[in-house]
Every structure is written in C-alpha cells, then in structure tokens.
Enzyme design. Structure first.
Site, PDB file in Angstrom:
ATOM      1  N   LYS A 177       0.851  -1.194   0.000  1.00  0.00           N
ATOM      2  CA  LYS A 177       0.000   0.000   0.000  1.00  0.00           C
ATOM      3  C   LYS A 177       0.890   1.249   0.000  1.00  0.00           C
ATOM      4  O   LYS A 177       1.498   1.588   1.010  1.00  0.00           O
ATOM      5  CB  LYS A 177      -0.919   0.048   1.228  1.00  0.00           C
ATOM      6  N   GLU A 252      10.291   1.300  10.335  1.00  0.00           N
ATOM      7  CA  GLU A 252      11.311   2.313  10.009  1.00  0.00           C
ATOM      8  C   GLU A 252      10.647   3.672  10.211  1.00  0.00           C
ATOM      9  O   GLU A 252       9.796   4.059   9.420  1.00  0.00           O
ATOM     10  CB  GLU A 252      11.772   2.164   8.560  1.00  0.00           C
ATOM     11  N   CYS A 286      14.122  10.713   6.361  1.00  0.00           N
ATOM     12  CA  CYS A 286      14.038  10.265   7.761  1.00  0.00           C
ATOM     13  C   CYS A 286      15.375  10.442   8.477  1.00  0.00           C
ATOM     14  O   CYS A 286      15.422  10.737   9.660  1.00  0.00           O
ATOM     15  CB  CYS A 286      13.612   8.814   7.803  1.00  0.00           C
ATOM     16  N   GLU A 385      10.868  16.220  14.904  1.00  0.00           N
ATOM     17  CA  GLU A 385      11.170  16.045  13.482  1.00  0.00           C
ATOM     18  C   GLU A 385      10.367  17.070  12.678  1.00  0.00           C
ATOM     19  O   GLU A 385       9.150  17.150  12.816  1.00  0.00           O
ATOM     20  CB  GLU A 385      10.776  14.629  13.045  1.00  0.00           C
TER      21      GLU A 385
HETATM   22  P1  NAD Z   1       2.713   8.509   7.819  1.00  0.00           P
HETATM   23  O1  NAD Z   1       2.960   7.735   9.052  1.00  0.00           O
HETATM   24  O2  NAD Z   1       1.719   9.601   7.847  1.00  0.00           O
HETATM   25  O3  NAD Z   1       2.237   7.539   6.641  1.00  0.00           O
HETATM   26  C1  NAD Z   1       3.015   6.438   6.213  1.00  0.00           C
HETATM   27  C2  NAD Z   1       2.091   5.398   5.604  1.00  0.00           C
HETATM   28  O4  NAD Z   1       1.225   4.919   6.627  1.00  0.00           O
HETATM   29  C3  NAD Z   1       1.194   5.906   4.483  1.00  0.00           C
HETATM   30  O5  NAD Z   1       1.112   4.926   3.479  1.00  0.00           O
HETATM   31  C4  NAD Z   1      -0.151   6.081   5.173  1.00  0.00           C
HETATM   32  O6  NAD Z   1      -1.248   5.926   4.306  1.00  0.00           O
HETATM   33  C5  NAD Z   1      -0.106   4.933   6.171  1.00  0.00           C
HETATM   34  N1  NAD Z   1      -0.996   5.105   7.331  1.00  0.00           N
HETATM   35  C6  NAD Z   1      -1.372   6.264   7.945  1.00  0.00           C
HETATM   36  N2  NAD Z   1      -2.203   5.990   8.970  1.00  0.00           N
HETATM   37  C7  NAD Z   1      -2.352   4.649   9.020  1.00  0.00           C
HETATM   38  C8  NAD Z   1      -3.082   3.769   9.865  1.00  0.00           C
HETATM   39  N3  NAD Z   1      -3.835   4.227  10.868  1.00  0.00           N
HETATM   40  N4  NAD Z   1      -3.004   2.444   9.630  1.00  0.00           N
HETATM   41  C9  NAD Z   1      -2.227   1.969   8.635  1.00  0.00           C
HETATM   42  N5  NAD Z   1      -1.530   2.744   7.789  1.00  0.00           N
HETATM   43  C10 NAD Z   1      -1.584   4.077   7.985  1.00  0.00           C
HETATM   44  O7  NAD Z   1       4.138   9.034   7.351  1.00  0.00           O
HETATM   45  P2  NAD Z   1       4.473   9.923   6.082  1.00  0.00           P
HETATM   46  O8  NAD Z   1       4.047  11.326   6.369  1.00  0.00           O
HETATM   47  O9  NAD Z   1       3.982   9.269   4.835  1.00  0.00           O
HETATM   48  O10 NAD Z   1       6.064   9.825   6.053  1.00  0.00           O
HETATM   49  C11 NAD Z   1       6.880  10.639   6.786  1.00  0.00           C
HETATM   50  C12 NAD Z   1       7.453   9.910   7.968  1.00  0.00           C
HETATM   51  O11 NAD Z   1       8.087   8.717   7.550  1.00  0.00           O
HETATM   52  C13 NAD Z   1       8.517  10.702   8.672  1.00  0.00           C
HETATM   53  O12 NAD Z   1       8.353  10.617  10.073  1.00  0.00           O
HETATM   54  C14 NAD Z   1       9.811  10.011   8.268  1.00  0.00           C
HETATM   55  O13 NAD Z   1      10.862  10.186   9.159  1.00  0.00           O
HETATM   56  C15 NAD Z   1       9.369   8.603   8.127  1.00  0.00           C
HETATM   57  N6  NAD Z   1      10.272   7.842   7.240  1.00  0.00           N
HETATM   58  C16 NAD Z   1      11.140   6.942   7.796  1.00  0.00           C
HETATM   59  C17 NAD Z   1      12.038   6.235   6.989  1.00  0.00           C
HETATM   60  C18 NAD Z   1      13.031   5.257   7.595  1.00  0.00           C
HETATM   61  O14 NAD Z   1      13.631   4.499   6.842  1.00  0.00           O
HETATM   62  N7  NAD Z   1      13.222   5.225   8.904  1.00  0.00           N
HETATM   63  C19 NAD Z   1      12.024   6.444   5.609  1.00  0.00           C
HETATM   64  C20 NAD Z   1      11.130   7.347   5.074  1.00  0.00           C
HETATM   65  C21 NAD Z   1      10.246   8.045   5.907  1.00  0.00           C
END
Ligand code: NAD
Length: 491
Positions: A177, A252, A286, A385
């Site tokens: 997804k 992650e 991230c 962050e």
């Molecule tokens: P997010 O948590 O808002 O969303 C990530 C994913 O989770 C999306 O596909 C979203 O649709 C899904 N999601 C949201 N709510 C959900 C729920 N209740 N149940 C299941 N799935 C759900 O994050 P974002 O804004 O897309 O990404 C930014 C964040 O990701 C930042 O905090 C960043 O640091 C982190 N990130 C971490 C890494 C790593 O490797 N550690 C890499 C990239 C991004």
C-alpha cells in the site's frame, strides 16, 4: 496513468469504484486520478497473496529462478528510469536528477536481492553442535508467508523496492500500500511485474488511505509479516494493531539526527555535507541531519559560509534544469513547517536564513532553505522532526558536550561526525546512540548495509542481508539419531 488496482496479476477496478486526486506539489494542481483501494480491496489482495503463497509456485521456486524475475524487474526499471523519474517528480516534487537517481537505486535494490536469493540455493541448513550427541539439529530458513508493506511518500518507488525486493527474494508474497500522496510509481512497478510475467498474486498493489486500506492491511489476520515505514505516531498505531495477531513487524520511523562538526574539519567539505544532509529531497528524509553541532571556534565562520551557500540554492519546479530544491509534498506539510518555525522563534530561536515562501513562487508548496540558531534544548525545532529543509545549528565546547547534545533525543536513526582526526571520529561514532553513523559525510545509503534506528526510530533493519532476514522464519529440524530407545516410559 493507471486507474486500476493490481490484484492477483490482474488490473482490477476498486470495489467501491472510487478514485482519489493526485496533486503536483510544484503547482498545487491535480494532475491525475488514482484508483482508491479500500478495506474490501485489501481483503481481495491478501486472499490473492495467500493463495499465491500456499498453492502457487513462488515460494517453491529455486533462488535462481526467483532471481531471474528480480533481475528482469531491475532491468525494466533501469531502462525506463527517465519516464519513471518524471512521474516521481510530478507526484513528489523532488528535482528530476534526484528522482532518476532514486530509480537507479530501486533497480540496484532488486538486482542486489537477486544475488542474495541465488545464494540461498546453496543453503542446505546449518548443523548446530548439540551437547547431547544422540540428536542432531539442523537450522533452515523459510519465507514468512504473506507480507504487507505500508510506505511513505518521500521516496515512493525506492521505499517500495526496499520492501518488495527482499520479500520476493525470500519467497514471500506481498500486498503493497503506497502513500495516498504518491501512489503512481507503485502502480508502475505493478505493471513491470506484469510485463516480466511474475506469477499471479505474488505482488499486489493497492493504493488507498491509511485510515482505511492501511488499517485493514495492518489488522488482516492472514498477513504474517508487516513492514512499515512512516511516522512515529502511525508506527505506534501499527504496532498496536499488529499485536492482536502477534504479527511479525518491522518499523522504520522518524528521526532528528545530529551532525557533529569539529574545528579541524575542512570548512568547505563541512558546509557541503551539512547542506546535503538537510536540503536533499527538501529535507524530507528520515535520516536528515537536522541538528548540526559545530565546535565553538569554527562556528562563526561556518555559519557565514553555510548561509552564503544556502542563499545560492536554486528553488523551483523539479522539472526545471538546475533546480536543487523543489516544493514540499503538500499544503498541510507546508503549513505545519511554517507553524513550527514560528513557534520555534517564539521560544527563542533566530532565523539566520530562509523561513518563508520564496519570492515569486506563489503556487505550490515551496519553502526557502532555512537555517535556525539560538535554540535551547527544549525548543520544539530542536527536539521534533520537522521533515523539511530546516536545519538547527548550535555551537559546542568539547567532545563530551557534543555527545551529550547529540544523544539527547527520543530518536536514534542516524548521526554524523566530521573531523580530520579519524580516531576521534571512530570514538564519537561508537558513542552515538543511533543505527546509522556517517563519518565525514551525511546521507549516502547503500543497499548492502543495514538501515534502521535505535529508540523511537524503529524496530528491525532493512537492506542488506538484514533486509532479507526480515522476511525469513528460522526453523530447527532435530533428529534423534540414536539406535537405543528413548527409554522414559518404556524401559
Ligand atoms: P505517515 O505515518 O503519515 O504515513 C506512512 C504510511 O502509513 C502511508 O502509506 C499512510 O497511508 C499509512 N498510514 C497512515 N495511517 C495509518 C493507519 N492508521 N493504519 C495503517 N496505515 C496508515 O508518514 P508519512 O508522512 O507518509 O512519512 C513521513 C514519515 O516517515 C517521517 O516521520 C519520516 O521520518 C518517516 N520515514 C522513515 C524512513 C526510515 O527508513 N526510517 C524512511 C522514510 C520516511
């Protein structure tokens, strides 16, 4: 643009017949419609992945056979990197050369895991020496089963590759997804899988919202393993949802990574790596080194050079030549980051560069590269962050203070140190409480090396052989080799 979900090897209309708008962050305009997957579609996709795992050929193929598909996927991504890169730019906003680089990285990830799955063919299991010589234990590794992957928007295809490639290499099947903000290249990956003849149900791609499709995937009882990349709050929710079925999870999550610069550093190299550490991908990384600590005696000169170079960065639509800073992903992020800067300033921080929408870029979600200073330990811009091109810089007195400030964070994803003294760099590298440490650089990431964080930055490691292990179960097979009877009940 593709307007269907990819389920069981077929392009499938969403159960609710819905679509959602995809916006170009450089203009704020809708440029595509994506198929809206909901819980019912996730159920279909998981059922397909389950059939493909339980009855299909995929987990039963040799590593060499699976590798042929992974290499074919890598080749197609590489051959199509310019077109895919353009899609990524419109979807995500990043400058085109960065997007094309991501495509090359994604291809490299599939090729790397093709190699690892081939190596698994030679794995006859490991014989474990036992204290009781009447028994022999052999340890074998097997695919976990059906994997679910939920990914963010900052590296849309690359984040998909980090999960799909090792899962498929291990012999798992998967439901992916993508983020609702960047669904398009995941569907292109599905099309590539169709072209290379990947057996049906092995990879299923269902774009949709987190609160519906994402939640169903995290809760689905037939998903054996859940791999998530995203924010800490969502990661925490995912963990709670996965707890119901004791699902195997890897997370992650976010970061607030420090970069410690000592006064013996080459100032030009320091400025360049500080900029790469926070302005690359608009700081939506991230592992971005968003907290920079500079040894007192270098601080004034370094600030001057950093501001001068940040002022030269060309900001604009990622499609334009020479642009090094594109727009942020969305209006929500733009407003959130401006709000954080405002609160940070109210709490004592000083904006030494940027902090506003650039003049002349009225549409889209642009923000100047921003340099903040004068914040104390509790200022939210120092602690939380931001996920944008905003760097906080502070001076430090000595090594002990630098380490204390660097580790004073709930996150522990990455950290960087710069000094001409390599013994000192090694010492500091060991002292950082972080899963990824860079010496004399910041951000270069390699498919071969483990990726993941300490503390609130997550659980588990992706990439390298650690990434493959995420999708493998360990089984011991113990044989009673003795000619005598066991002799407990019947003597
Ligand atoms: P997010 O948590 O808002 O969303 C990530 C994913 O989770 C999306 O596909 C979203 O649709 C899904 N999601 C949201 N709510 C959900 C729920 N209740 N149940 C299941 N799935 C759900 O994050 P974002 O804004 O897309 O990404 C930014 C964040 O990701 C930042 O905090 C960043 O640091 C982190 N990130 C971490 C890494 C790593 O490797 N550690 C890499 C990239 C991004």
């Amino acid at each position: 643009m593709r307007d269907m979900l990819f389920i069981n090897g077929q392009w499938t209309a969403p159960a609710a017949r819905g679509r959602f708008e995809v916006c170009d962050p450089a203009t704020g305009e809708v440029f595509a419609q994506a198929p809206l997957g909901t819980a019912a579609d996730i159920d279909q996709a998981v059922a397909a992945a389950r059939r493909a795992f339980d009855k299909g050929p995929w987990p039963r193929l040799s590593g060499h056979e699976r590798a042929r598909y992974l290499r074919a996927i890598a080749d197609r991504i590489l051959a199509d990197k310019d077109r895919l890169g353009l899609i990524e730019v419109r979807d995500n906003g990043k400058p085109l050369p960065e997007a094309v680089w991501d495509m090359e990285d994604a291809a490299g990830c599939f090729a790397f895991y093709a190699g690892l799955t081939e190596e698994m063919d030679g794995d006859q299991g490991e014989i474990i020496p036992l204290q009781d010589a009447r028994f022999q234990s052999k340890v074998v590794r097997e695919p976990i089963g059906v994997a679910g992957a939920i990914i963010p928007w900052n590296y849309p295809l690359l984040m998909a590759a980090w999960k799909v490639a090792p899962a498929l290499a291990a012999g798992c099947t998967m439901v992916l997804k993508p983020s609702e903000l960047t669904p398009l290249t995941a569907l292109e990956l599905a099309a590539i899988c169709e072209e290379v003849g990947l057996p049906e149900g092995v990879l299923n791609v269902v774009p949709g919202f987190g609160s519906d499709a994402g939640q169903r995937l995290a809760q689905h009882p037939d998903v054996d393993k859940l791999a998530f990349t995203g924010s800490v709050p969502t990661g925490s929710r995912i963990m709670q949802m996965a707890a119901a079925d004791i699902k195997n999870i890897s997370l992650e999550l976010g970061g607030k990574s420090p970069f410690v610069v000592f006064a013996d550093s080459d100032i030009e190299k320091a400025v360049e790596w500080i900029m790469f550490g926070i302005f690359w991908n608009q700081g939506q990384v991230c592992s971005a080194t968003s907290r920079v600590l500079v040894e007192e005696s270098l601080y004034p000169r370094l600030m001057e050079r950093l501001v001068a170079e940040a002022a030269k960065i060309r900001i604009g639509n990622g499609m334009e030549d020479g642009v090094k800073l594109g727009p942020l992903i969305s209006e929500t992020q733009h407003a959130k980051i401006l709000g954080m800067i405002e609160k940070g300033v109210a709490a004592g921080a000083t904006v030494v560069h940027g902090g506003r929408r650039p003049a002349g870029l009225d549409a889209g979600y642009f923000l100047e590269p921003t340099i903040l200073t004068d914040m104390d330990d509790d200022n939210l811009v120092w602690r939380e962050e931001i996920f944008g091109p905003v760097v906080c810089v502070r001076p430090f007195k000595d090594e002990a203070e630098a380490i204390r400030l660097a580790n004073d964070s709930p996150f522990g994803l990455a950290a960087a140190v710069m000094s001409d003294d390599l013994d000192r760099c090694e010492r500091i590298a060991r002292a950082f409480r972080a899963g990824i440490v860079w010496i004399n650089c910041s951000q270069p990431t390699f498919t071969e090396a483990p990726w993941g964080g300490y503390k609130k930055s997550g659980i588990g490691r992706e990439l390298g052989r650690w990434g493959l292990a995420n999708y493998l179960e360990t089984k011991q097979i113990t044989t009673f080799n003795h000619r005598e009877r066991w002799g407990w009940y019947i003597t």
